[in-house]
Design a protein around this motif. Structure first.
Motif, PDB file in Angstrom:
ATOM      1  N   GLY A   1     -23.821  -6.174-119.034  1.00 26.58           N
ATOM      2  CA  GLY A   1     -24.795  -7.247-119.154  1.00 26.58           C
ATOM      3  C   GLY A   1     -26.184  -6.669-118.991  1.00 26.58           C
ATOM      4  O   GLY A   1     -26.570  -5.730-119.679  1.00 26.58           O
ATOM      5  N   GLY A   2     -26.941  -7.209-118.062  1.00 29.31           N
ATOM      6  CA  GLY A   2     -28.288  -6.708-117.825  1.00 29.31           C
ATOM      7  C   GLY A   2     -28.363  -5.642-116.754  1.00 29.31           C
ATOM      8  O   GLY A   2     -29.452  -5.151-116.445  1.00 29.31           O
ATOM      9  N   VAL A   3     -27.221  -5.262-116.162  1.00 29.06           N
ATOM     10  CA  VAL A   3     -27.215  -4.300-115.058  1.00 29.06           C
ATOM     11  C   VAL A   3     -26.906  -2.901-115.590  1.00 29.06           C
ATOM     12  O   VAL A   3     -25.904  -2.681-116.267  1.00 29.06           O
ATOM     13  CB  VAL A   3     -26.173  -4.684-113.987  1.00 29.06           C
ATOM     14  N   VAL A   4     -27.792  -1.967-115.284  1.00 30.38           N
ATOM     15  CA  VAL A   4     -27.651  -0.583-115.727  1.00 30.38           C
ATOM     16  C   VAL A   4     -27.355   0.290-114.508  1.00 30.38           C
ATOM     17  O   VAL A   4     -28.018   0.172-113.472  1.00 30.38           O
ATOM     18  CB  VAL A   4     -28.940  -0.085-116.414  1.00 30.38           C
ATOM     19  N   THR A   5     -26.346   1.166-114.627  1.00 30.39           N
ATOM     20  CA  THR A   5     -26.012   2.119-113.570  1.00 30.39           C
ATOM     21  C   THR A   5     -26.184   3.520-114.121  1.00 30.39           C
ATOM     22  O   THR A   5     -25.589   3.878-115.151  1.00 30.39           O
ATOM     23  CB  THR A   5     -24.574   1.927-113.073  1.00 30.39           C
ATOM     24  N   LEU A   6     -27.000   4.322-113.427  1.00 34.44           N
ATOM     25  CA  LEU A   6     -27.309   5.680-113.862  1.00 34.44           C
ATOM     26  C   LEU A   6     -26.797   6.680-112.825  1.00 34.44           C
ATOM     27  O   LEU A   6     -27.147   6.576-111.642  1.00 34.44           O
ATOM     28  CB  LEU A   6     -28.823   5.862-114.033  1.00 34.44           C
ATOM     29  N   ALA A   7     -25.982   7.631-113.253  1.00 37.19           N
ATOM     30  CA  ALA A   7     -25.589   8.734-112.378  1.00 37.19           C
ATOM     31  C   ALA A   7     -26.676   9.797-112.450  1.00 37.19           C
ATOM     32  O   ALA A   7     -27.120  10.168-113.537  1.00 37.19           O
ATOM     33  CB  ALA A   7     -24.250   9.314-112.840  1.00 37.19           C
ATOM     34  N   THR A   8     -27.110  10.284-111.295  1.00 34.11           N
ATOM     35  CA  THR A   8     -28.241  11.209-111.279  1.00 34.11           C
ATOM     36  C   THR A   8     -28.048  12.321-110.254  1.00 34.11           C
ATOM     37  O   THR A   8     -27.420  12.108-109.209  1.00 34.11           O
ATOM     38  CB  THR A   8     -29.552  10.461-110.968  1.00 34.11           C
ATOM     39  N   THR A   9     -28.589  13.468-110.566  1.00 36.15           N
ATOM     40  CA  THR A   9     -28.595  14.591-109.631  1.00 36.15           C
ATOM     41  C   THR A   9     -29.904  14.677-108.857  1.00 36.15           C
ATOM     42  O   THR A   9     -30.022  15.493-107.945  1.00 36.15           O
ATOM     43  CB  THR A   9     -28.374  15.919-110.390  1.00 36.15           C
ATOM     44  N   ASP A  10     -30.888  13.842-109.216  1.00 36.88           N
ATOM     45  CA  ASP A  10     -32.204  13.876-108.562  1.00 36.88           C
ATOM     46  C   ASP A  10     -32.771  12.457-108.559  1.00 36.88           C
ATOM     47  O   ASP A  10     -33.400  12.015-109.524  1.00 36.88           O
ATOM     48  CB  ASP A  10     -33.139  14.830-109.306  1.00 36.88           C
ATOM     49  N   VAL A  11     -32.518  11.731-107.472  1.00 37.41           N
ATOM     50  CA  VAL A  11     -32.919  10.327-107.402  1.00 37.41           C
ATOM     51  C   VAL A  11     -34.421  10.180-107.555  1.00 37.41           C
ATOM     52  O   VAL A  11     -34.921   9.317-108.299  1.00 37.41           O
ATOM     53  CB  VAL A  11     -32.447   9.700-106.075  1.00 37.41           C
ATOM     54  N   GLU A  12     -35.198  11.011-106.864  1.00 36.43           N
ATOM     55  CA  GLU A  12     -36.660  10.887-106.901  1.00 36.43           C
ATOM     56  C   GLU A  12     -37.193  11.070-108.321  1.00 36.43           C
ATOM     57  O   GLU A  12     -38.042  10.294-108.791  1.00 36.43           O
ATOM     58  CB  GLU A  12     -37.296  11.922-105.965  1.00 36.43           C
ATOM     59  N   ALA A  13     -36.685  12.091-109.023  1.00 39.52           N
ATOM     60  CA  ALA A  13     -37.141  12.334-110.400  1.00 39.52           C
ATOM     61  C   ALA A  13     -36.737  11.188-111.314  1.00 39.52           C
ATOM     62  O   ALA A  13     -37.502  10.788-112.203  1.00 39.52           O
ATOM     63  CB  ALA A  13     -36.566  13.648-110.920  1.00 39.52           C
ATOM     64  N   THR A  14     -35.550  10.624-111.092  1.00 38.23           N
ATOM     65  CA  THR A  14     -35.092   9.510-111.929  1.00 38.23           C
ATOM     66  C   THR A  14     -35.968   8.287-111.728  1.00 38.23           C
ATOM     67  O   THR A  14     -36.394   7.637-112.696  1.00 38.23           O
ATOM     68  CB  THR A  14     -33.623   9.179-111.612  1.00 38.23           C
ATOM     69  N   LEU A  15     -36.268   7.951-110.480  1.00 33.02           N
ATOM     70  CA  LEU A  15     -37.104   6.774-110.210  1.00 33.02           C
ATOM     71  C   LEU A  15     -38.514   6.972-110.759  1.00 33.02           C
ATOM     72  O   LEU A  15     -39.107   6.036-111.327  1.00 33.02           O
ATOM     73  CB  LEU A  15     -37.152   6.506-108.705  1.00 33.02           C
ATOM     74  N   ARG A  16     -39.054   8.178-110.605  1.00 31.87           N
ATOM     75  CA  ARG A  16     -40.389   8.443-111.137  1.00 31.87           C
ATOM     76  C   ARG A  16     -40.386   8.324-112.669  1.00 31.87           C
ATOM     77  O   ARG A  16     -41.314   7.766-113.272  1.00 31.87           O
ATOM     78  CB  ARG A  16     -40.852   9.843-110.728  1.00 31.87           C
TER      79      ARG A  16
END
Length: 293
Positions: A246-261
């Protein structure tokens, strides 16, 4: 009395040309609640069968409370609920429970057994009239009839609804508090996460992880970022995989800070943002997939 409820060393089990368990080593102390996890074919059921003396190992040693499996079962030291266990037809529940209790020198007192397993309203019912969840509760009563210090469960809650599973695991916690060792194989990883003191992950008939749920989760690198968003760029830094429901996106990441930025730089609002570490399901999938490769 030995300190270990279960001592398995170099266990190898073959089913014709299939190697089901490959030199497995496992020790479980008395009073532990241990989950055996892994995909189909990982060796969970074969290990349980070897502990019960139902299969002859090709190699290795199994000791149950210091005894050979067959001797431990005959002495009433082990209770079991197997994935494909059955009940005799054309009998009433109370008759079956009475018959099984008579086979033990010191059976569990009937009133306490009935109350513990929640079968009070089923004793007069024909076995053939039981629902799937009711059959599992009766099977639990039979497994506990001899007051065994070790209880083995193989997908014991597979036929139960959510309410039934909650009641079942409340019973398991009560048994553990009384000192019973509980070893269970399950595909319901949320149950293992909530109930087990320790999880043992199997793949290819071998142990690939052994420890608390938190320790197994922490061994898997990466975290996930979940948010509500209409769009997410394909090139967000650190992201290794993504799903949308639906409208919810889930992202697997190795670097949370870089992903949020990266999301902020792309103008994506961080609505309903949630950041979490790997779940037990993530960890088991990563560990067993890596072992398979």
């Amino acid at each position: 009395m030995p300190s270990d409820a279960l001592d398995v060393a170099g266990l190898t089990v073959r089913h014709r040309d299939v190697l089901a368990v490959d030199g497995l080593d496992l020790r479980i102390g008395q009073g532990e609640t241990v989950a055996l996890l892994g995909p189909n074919g990982a060796g969970k059921s074969s290990t349980v069968s070897a502990v019960l003396g139902l299969v002859r190992p090709a190699a290795g040693r199994v000791r149950v409370l210091g005894r050979a499996p067959a001797d431990a079962v005959r002495a009433g030291c082990v209770g079991a609920m197997l994935q494909h266990g059955g009940l005799p037809g054309e009998a009433r529940v109370g008759e079956v429970v009475h018959l099984v209790r008579r086979s033990y020198p010191d059976p569990w007192p009937l009133d306490d057994l009935v109350a513990t397993t929640g079968i009070g309203g089923l004793l007069g019912r024909p076995v053939d009239a039981l629902s799937g969840g009711q059959r599992q509760r009766v099977m639990l009563a039979l497994a506990l009839a001899g007051q065994p210090p070790l209880l083995l469960l193989d997908e014991a809650t597979s036929a139960m609804d959510v309410e039934g599973r909650c009641a079942f695991w409340a019973t398991m916690r009560d048994l553990a508090a009384r000192g019973t060792t509980v070893v269970f194989a399950t595909h319901h990883l949320e149950e293992a996460d909530a109930v087990a003191d320790r999880v043992v992950v199997l793949a290819g008939g071998r142990v690939v992880a052994d420890g608390s749920s938190a320790a197994v989760r922490s061994a898997v690198a990466g975290r996930s970022v979940r948010l509500t968003a209409d769009r997410v760029p394909d090139d967000v830094p650190g992201v290794t995989a993504g799903t949308r429901r639906g409208g919810v996106v889930t992202l697997a990441t190795t670097d949370v800070e870089a992903t949020l930025r990266g999301l902020l730089d792309a103008g994506v609002p961080l609505t309903d943002l949630e950041v979490r570490g790997a779940s037990l399901e993530d960890a088991v999938l990563s560990l067993t997939t890596g072992a398979a490769r």
